[in-house]
Motif scaffolding. Sequence first.
Motif, PDB file in Angstrom:
ATOM      1  N   GLU A   1       1.950  -2.929  -2.461  1.00 17.97           N
ATOM      2  CA  GLU A   1       1.086  -1.862  -3.257  1.00 17.97           C
ATOM      3  C   GLU A   1       1.415  -3.149  -4.574  1.00 17.97           C
ATOM      4  O   GLU A   1       1.243  -3.171  -5.283  1.00 17.97           O
ATOM      5  CB  GLU A   1       2.260  -1.149  -3.485  1.00 17.97           C
ATOM      6  N   ILE A   2       3.233  -3.789  -5.217  1.00 17.33           N
ATOM      7  CA  ILE A   2       3.710  -4.322  -5.972  1.00 17.33           C
ATOM      8  C   ILE A   2       2.692  -5.821  -6.389  1.00 17.33           C
ATOM      9  O   ILE A   2       2.469  -5.532  -7.157  1.00 17.33           O
ATOM     10  CB  ILE A   2       5.104  -4.785  -6.142  1.00 17.33           C
ATOM     11  N   HIS A   3       2.028  -6.188  -5.066  1.00 18.28           N
ATOM     12  CA  HIS A   3       1.074  -7.388  -6.089  1.00 18.28           C
ATOM     13  C   HIS A   3       0.302  -6.571  -6.295  1.00 18.28           C
ATOM     14  O   HIS A   3      -0.396  -7.060  -7.647  1.00 18.28           O
ATOM     15  CB  HIS A   3       0.812  -8.067  -4.152  1.00 18.28           C
TER      16      HIS A   3
ATOM     17  N   LYS B   1       5.875   7.168  -9.677  1.00 16.31           N
ATOM     18  CA  LYS B   1       6.648   5.791  -9.287  1.00 16.31           C
ATOM     19  C   LYS B   1       7.411   6.138  -8.146  1.00 16.31           C
ATOM     20  O   LYS B   1       8.878   5.798  -8.096  1.00 16.31           O
ATOM     21  CB  LYS B   1       6.727   5.381 -10.371  1.00 16.31           C
ATOM     22  N   GLY B   2       7.033   5.682  -6.249  1.00 15.27           N
ATOM     23  CA  GLY B   2       7.713   5.541  -6.064  1.00 15.27           C
ATOM     24  C   GLY B   2       8.185   6.922  -5.814  1.00 15.27           C
ATOM     25  O   GLY B   2       7.293   8.597  -5.724  1.00 15.27           O
TER      26      GLY B   2
ATOM     27  N   ASP C   1      12.353   6.501 -16.343  1.00 18.03           N
ATOM     28  CA  ASP C   1      12.423   6.806 -14.774  1.00 18.03           C
ATOM     29  C   ASP C   1      13.282   7.868 -14.339  1.00 18.03           C
ATOM     30  O   ASP C   1      14.935   6.887 -14.055  1.00 18.03           O
ATOM     31  CB  ASP C   1      12.317   5.196 -13.591  1.00 18.03           C
ATOM     32  N   VAL C   2      12.789   9.117 -13.749  1.00 21.45           N
ATOM     33  CA  VAL C   2      13.874   9.595 -13.177  1.00 21.45           C
ATOM     34  C   VAL C   2      13.843  10.845 -12.148  1.00 21.45           C
ATOM     35  O   VAL C   2      12.671  10.483 -11.851  1.00 21.45           O
ATOM     36  CB  VAL C   2      14.452  10.944 -14.244  1.00 21.45           C
TER      37      VAL C   2
ATOM     38  N   GLY D   1       8.289  -3.171  -8.673  1.00 16.04           N
ATOM     39  CA  GLY D   1       7.678  -3.337  -9.950  1.00 16.04           C
ATOM     40  C   GLY D   1       7.889  -3.656 -11.281  1.00 16.04           C
ATOM     41  O   GLY D   1       8.425  -3.665 -11.235  1.00 16.04           O
ATOM     42  N   PRO D   2       6.565  -4.162 -11.757  1.00 19.12           N
ATOM     43  CA  PRO D   2       6.290  -4.459 -12.957  1.00 19.12           C
ATOM     44  C   PRO D   2       7.387  -3.032 -14.146  1.00 19.12           C
ATOM     45  O   PRO D   2       6.781  -2.247 -13.711  1.00 19.12           O
ATOM     46  CB  PRO D   2       5.521  -5.387 -13.136  1.00 19.12           C
ATOM     47  N   MET D   3       8.109  -3.754 -14.713  1.00 17.48           N
ATOM     48  CA  MET D   3       8.502  -2.565 -15.921  1.00 17.48           C
ATOM     49  C   MET D   3       8.944  -2.842 -17.402  1.00 17.48           C
ATOM     50  O   MET D   3       7.971  -4.248 -17.842  1.00 17.48           O
ATOM     51  CB  MET D   3      10.478  -2.907 -15.918  1.00 17.48           C
TER      52      MET D   3
END
Length: 599
Positions: free
Chosen positions: A138-140, A430-431, A404-405, A103-105
């Motif tokens: 979901e990303i959209h 996030k996921g 992100d971990v 997704g967007p970072m």
Amino acid sequence: MTSIRNVAIIAHVDHGKTTLVDKILHEAKLFRDNQETGELILDNNDLERERGITILSKNVSVTYKDTKINIIDTPGHADFGGEVERVLKMADGVVLLVDAFEGPMPQTRFVLSKALELGLHPIVVINKVDKPNCRPDEIHDGVFELMFNLDATEEQLEFTTVYGSSKQGWMGPDWKNPTDNVQYLLDVIIDEVPPAPAPEGTPQLQITSLDFSSYTGRIAIGRLVRGKLTTNMPVGVAKKDGTIQKGRIKELHVFEGLGKRKVEEVVAGDICAITGIDGFEIGDTVTDPETPDPLPRIAIDEPTMNMLFTINNSPFFGKEGKFVTSRHLRDRLYKETEKNLALRIQDGESEDKFIVYGRGILHLAVLIETMRREGYELQVGQPQVIFKEIDGQRHEPVETLVIDVPEEVAGKAIELATQRKGELLIMEPKGDLQHLEFEIPSRGLIGLRNNILTATQGEAIMTHRFKEYAPYKGDIGGRINGSIISMENGPCTAYALDKLQDRGTFFVAPGTDLYGGMVIGEHSRPSDITVNVQKGKKLTNMRAAGSDDSSKLPPPRAFSLEECLEYIQKDEYVEITPESIRMRKILLDENERKRAGNK
């Protein structure tokens, strides 16, 4: 006349932007069917390929259905943020490329916010839909939410979404039905991105990037906003201080495919390169010399870090490099400022020392690595953050850090970042990862990546981006352990290293050639220690049970260039040659170090 579309591509590091551009170039039949092109045509610099990041923004153009599409590549890494804003000024639309899993970072967010502010129309491409466990729908929704949060207009929120896999070479309206080429995306670009406006009148072109050729000197690149330019035409360059410098265009080039084509005339809306005018800077406007009409200037990111560059004066000086003198170093650094804008250079206290200002450790490391590959030998000191006095108060650069971990090690990452004055602002799942956002002083980032990767078994994904100058946040502790230093010159022996195992970790393998004063390991205590690792085993003709076993040594700890820069202390240098990277004390003699320490 063909119409022109200028479109910028925004993507996070490693989301497949360069691969997508490769496929567009193939689609437009830029190559003969039997031509060897290789992968990643845009990242044509070896460093970009190895690190997997785009460092310099480049321009490519393709002609599709009688329309010229100028594709403007934007850098994906925060340390090159200065490039981004200027590059977007050349575009009328923007393609946002997002990974179907990640997704967007955070960095995508920064570039996207700039693009939306400039009123560019977005097209969203959700890439890598062939990856297992991807989540395109979901990303959209996530992209829509992000644009909404960035105050996008109603029209910008009605973006078209294209799904596909640039690796497999297809793009289409539905991710469940793969097509067999990327034409759908090109059609969407032609339909959605407005044609470049071409108003009549006196010429106006803002210089947004530079190129350099040893034959013709500096080349100005920008988009012609109004009027037209012709070869040999007299022009005025509107400078920062309001003066107009007169000149004459020698040659004009437009972008075609991956290269440039020489032309006699350029019309408004196209992106071109001009040779023949001198003494210009980024942000200057090329305009009519008699009735100048400059465009508003573009701000360039300030450097946030500096580093001392000096010639190599170690005992191994000149063994591996071709360019070793201070004249070589000076010429090379000043040549770099011709096209590397966030870089500034100041002469140091002696002839052979230079203070180089840059946007971060990666920015400076890329320069050092490039020089090293060209055959330069040099030494650099510890990176220093640039402080400013604002209203009588000391301010320092503060960055937004995103980590992100995996959930189970998130606590360690938070602890390490907060120890360095990081302030946790956002924590959300996030996921299967925890998404952490901090505000942290730039000083706190030096050496942090190593510690976090060690604490999270290498699973953390870290990105950071300069935010602002803020009041000084107090002292931050540095490296706790001292260095192990070589006492003598000569190769080290396995026997000596084995006997010193309990003193700490070593960075050198048996047989490595060393010199006195070189840092060869990390001491297990805070103080430095000087050891003799050249000592061999006394050989006798008596055999003793058990003492003839070969030494069992753990492998030495390896450092990359950035890790060395983050690791060294104030009294140490990193020595860089085309073949080796070594750490050393500035004062090689132990007695001199002791005298300096007692002052």
